[in-house]
Structure formats: structure tokens, C-alpha cells
Design a protein around this motif. Structure first.
Motif, mmCIF file in Angstrom:
data_model
loop_
_atom_site.group_PDB
_atom_site.id
_atom_site.type_symbol
_atom_site.label_atom_id
_atom_site.label_comp_id
_atom_site.label_asym_id
_atom_site.label_seq_id
_atom_site.Cartn_x
_atom_site.Cartn_y
_atom_site.Cartn_z
ATOM 1 N N PRO A 140 -50.127 -74.801 155.186
ATOM 2 C CA PRO A 140 -51.251 -73.990 154.672
ATOM 3 C C PRO A 140 -50.776 -72.772 153.885
ATOM 4 O O PRO A 140 -51.395 -72.387 152.890
ATOM 5 N N GLY A 141 -49.666 -72.149 154.334
ATOM 6 C CA GLY A 141 -49.126 -70.999 153.603
ATOM 7 C C GLY A 141 -48.650 -71.389 152.214
ATOM 8 O O GLY A 141 -48.847 -70.643 151.240
ATOM 9 N N ILE A 142 -48.039 -72.556 152.107
ATOM 10 C CA ILE A 142 -47.583 -73.037 150.801
ATOM 11 C C ILE A 142 -48.788 -73.302 149.893
ATOM 12 O O ILE A 142 -48.775 -72.962 148.705
ATOM 13 N N CYS A 143 -49.829 -73.910 150.462
ATOM 14 C CA CYS A 143 -51.040 -74.180 149.663
ATOM 15 C C CYS A 143 -51.681 -72.884 149.194
ATOM 16 O O CYS A 143 -52.146 -72.791 148.053
ATOM 17 N N MET A 144 -51.697 -71.888 150.098
ATOM 18 C CA MET A 144 -52.253 -70.590 149.715
ATOM 19 C C MET A 144 -51.439 -69.971 148.578
ATOM 20 O O MET A 144 -52.001 -69.379 147.644
ATOM 21 N N ALA A 145 -50.113 -70.127 148.645
ATOM 22 C CA ALA A 145 -49.252 -69.599 147.583
ATOM 23 C C ALA A 145 -49.535 -70.310 146.262
ATOM 24 O O ALA A 145 -49.587 -69.672 145.201
ATOM 25 N N MET A 146 -49.735 -71.618 146.319
ATOM 26 C CA MET A 146 -50.021 -72.368 145.095
ATOM 27 C C MET A 146 -51.341 -71.913 144.479
ATOM 28 O O MET A 146 -51.463 -71.798 143.259
ATOM 29 N N GLU A 147 -52.322 -71.634 145.340
ATOM 30 C CA GLU A 147 -53.615 -71.167 144.831
ATOM 31 C C GLU A 147 -53.481 -69.799 144.170
ATOM 32 O O GLU A 147 -54.040 -69.549 143.098
ATOM 33 N N LYS A 148 -52.699 -68.900 144.811
ATOM 34 C CA LYS A 148 -52.501 -67.567 144.229
ATOM 35 C C LYS A 148 -51.682 -67.610 142.941
ATOM 36 O O LYS A 148 -51.773 -66.730 142.109
ATOM 37 N N LEU A 149 -50.877 -68.678 142.793
ATOM 38 C CA LEU A 149 -50.084 -68.826 141.562
ATOM 39 C C LEU A 149 -50.869 -69.500 140.442
ATOM 40 O O LEU A 149 -50.334 -69.731 139.363
ATOM 41 N N GLY A 150 -52.125 -69.860 140.727
ATOM 42 C CA GLY A 150 -52.978 -70.350 139.652
ATOM 43 C C GLY A 150 -53.458 -71.771 139.754
ATOM 44 O O GLY A 150 -54.205 -72.227 138.886
ATOM 45 N N LEU A 151 -53.034 -72.529 140.789
ATOM 46 C CA LEU A 151 -53.517 -73.897 140.911
ATOM 47 C C LEU A 151 -54.992 -73.902 141.321
ATOM 48 O O LEU A 151 -55.429 -73.036 142.079
ATOM 49 N N PRO A 152 -55.779 -74.874 140.840
ATOM 50 C CA PRO A 152 -57.207 -74.929 141.196
ATOM 51 C C PRO A 152 -57.386 -75.032 142.711
ATOM 52 O O PRO A 152 -56.677 -75.780 143.382
#
Length: 270
Positions: A140-152
Motif C-alpha cells: 500500500p505504501g508503494i501504491c501511495m507513492a505511485m499516486e503521489k508521483l502522478g499515476l492515476p
């Protein structure tokens, strides 16, 4: 090391390890994700016949395992479980590429074998770095990082659900298979029409399970956002973490570190 079915599907234990409190665990997930992606890019950018240049890159996963206090046997078990895929990818290389490239103790080694070992080393480095990233950040932390980096966000949410519930589905498959074996005698229960019936039953169970999970999530106030237990902010230490590791990876990638160390050892007769 022994394996069993529950251990096979227990990737969630890596998420459990992510709740430790070490220097690596406290870093912002974005910093760890970016550093890992740069590491993977550098590793896979080597040509297919390269082996010595890949060896120094083992410093990164070994250092993270040590600093983050991750049990190395957990990482090794996960690597062994998925290793058949890597072994199959290059299994025909020694057959298709028989040109002798080097001679070791009088024994000629073809380009196929070298490229095959190169694939295996790249597999070990990249997969172990991803496993360590999960063990220090949580998925979940990795997914949150991806979202903050701009992924939909919808893509990230789907990724999280796939990761979380593919193992629930796997456990359901194991239970169904155990039930079939308990009801089978000799070769009975292994016919194709029985397999179709089992798959249909599994599909119905999956739909029923997904509806119950969604209702439970809505009852707990799910609004489409996943909140993490551990909050983090991108700090200066995270910036330096990326900067220092990127510098190290560039040195390891573009300078002949292995050859240089070998010459030094020969010079001083170690």
C-alpha cells in the motif's frame, strides 16, 4: 528450507515486516521507490553478455537487508518460488547461441551460457530489490507513492486490490483442491469435466467473496481512498538518499569496478 502452501501465498508477511522502525523504514516511500526503479533500470541496461559488471550491484540489496533488519531467508524463499520463470526465459540460449566467447581453465564457454547466467543474475537483483522495497515500505505504501508521483488513482487502487486479493483467491484454490483430493479415490476426480465444474464453483465463490468484501469495505466508510497507518513527508534526507544511491549506481554501471578491484587484488597479491 521447507515450503508449504500457506507459505507460498504468504507474501503478506513482507507487508508485516514493513512496520519495523529502522532508518530505511522511516524513509519516504517515494524516495525508496525512485531509488529502486533507478537500480532496476541500471541493472537491465547491461548488455546480454555482461556478468562481472553486475556483481557489484549486489551491494544494494545486501546493504538494505542489513540496515532494515530483513530476514534474508524470507527474501531467498520468495526468490526460489518465482525462479522457475527466470530459468525458463533463457533456457534455450545455450542451444541457440553456441559461439565460444571465453575459455575458463581450458573449457570453452559459449555466449548462450553467458547470456543465460546474465539473465539469472539480473532476475535475482531486480526481484530481490522489489521484495525488499515491499518489506520496507509495504505494498500500500508503494501504491501511495505511485499516486503521489502522478499515476492515476484508479490505476493505483486496482493495483492494490489485485495484490491484496490474488492471494485470497489463491488460498481459495488451495482449499478447493484439497477438498477435491479428499473426495477422490485413485484416478477419480481428475477428469476434465470435473475440472470444469471446479472452475465454475471457484468463479461463483470469487463473485460471492468479492461482493461480501465490498460490502464490508463500504460499511467501514470506504470512499475510494486508501489511508496508510504510517504517515510520511518527503524530507531532505529522502532527497539525499536518492542522490547518493543514484551516484553509486552510475559509478557501478559506467565504470569497470569489478576489473579495477581485480587488478588491485592481483597487484597486492591478495
Amino acid at each position: 528450507m521447507s515450503f508449504n502452501q500457506s507459505e507460498f501465498f504468504n507474501l503478506g508477511y513482507l507487508d508485516y515486516l514493513s512496520y519495523k522502525d529502522t532508518f530505511i523504514h522511516r524513509l519516504d516511500p517515494r524516495a525508496k521507490l525512485i531509488a529502486t526503479l533507478i537500480f532496476i533500470f541500471m541493472v537491465i541496461s547491461f548488455p546480454k553478455y555482461e556478468i562481472p559488471g553486475l556483481i557489484p550491484f549486489f551491494i544494494f540489496p545486501i546493504a538494505l537487508i542489513s540496515l532494515a533488519d530483513i530476514p534474508i531467508n524470507i527474501i531467498l524463499k520468495k526468490l526460489i518460488i518465482v525462479s522457475p520463470f527466470a530459468l525458463m526465459v533463457g533456457i534455450f540460449n545455450p542451444i541457440l547461441d553456441r559461439k565460444i566467447l571465453i575459455s575458463l581453465f581450458g573449457l570453452g564457454i559459449s555466449g548462450g551460457w553467458i547470456s543465460y547466467f546474465s539473465i539469472i543474475i539480473k532476475f535475482i537483483l531486480t526481484i530481490s530489490s522489489v521484495l525488499i522495497l515491499i518489506a520496507t515500505t509495504s505494498f500500500p505504501g508503494i501504491c501511495m507513492a505511485m499516486e503521489k508521483l502522478g499515476l492515476p488513482s484508479i490505476f493505483v487502487l486496482q493495483l492494490m486490490f489485485i495484490y491484496r486479493y490474488i492471494f485470497v483467491l489463491g488460498e481459495e484454490v488451495v482449499r478447493t483442491n484439497n477438498a477435491r483430493e479428499l473426495r477422490s479415490f485413485g484416478k477419480r476426480g481428475y477428469e476434465i469435466f470435473i475440472a470444469g465444474s471446479i472452475l465454475g464453483n471457484l468463479l461463483l465463490k470469487t463473485i460471492d467473496r468479492s461482493e461480501r468484501i465490498y460490502q464490508a469495505m463500504c460499511a467501514r466508510g470506504f470512499n475510494g481512498n486508501i489511508n496508510l497507518f504510517r504517515k510520511s513527508n518527503f524530507k531532505m534526507i529522502d532527497f539525499f538518499y536518492i542522490l547518493i544511491l543514484t551516484g553509486i549506481f552510475i559509478v557501478l554501471r559506467f565504470f569497470p569496478v569489478s576489473h579495477t578491484l581485480g587488478k588491485i587484488l592481483i597487484t597486492f597479491h591478495f
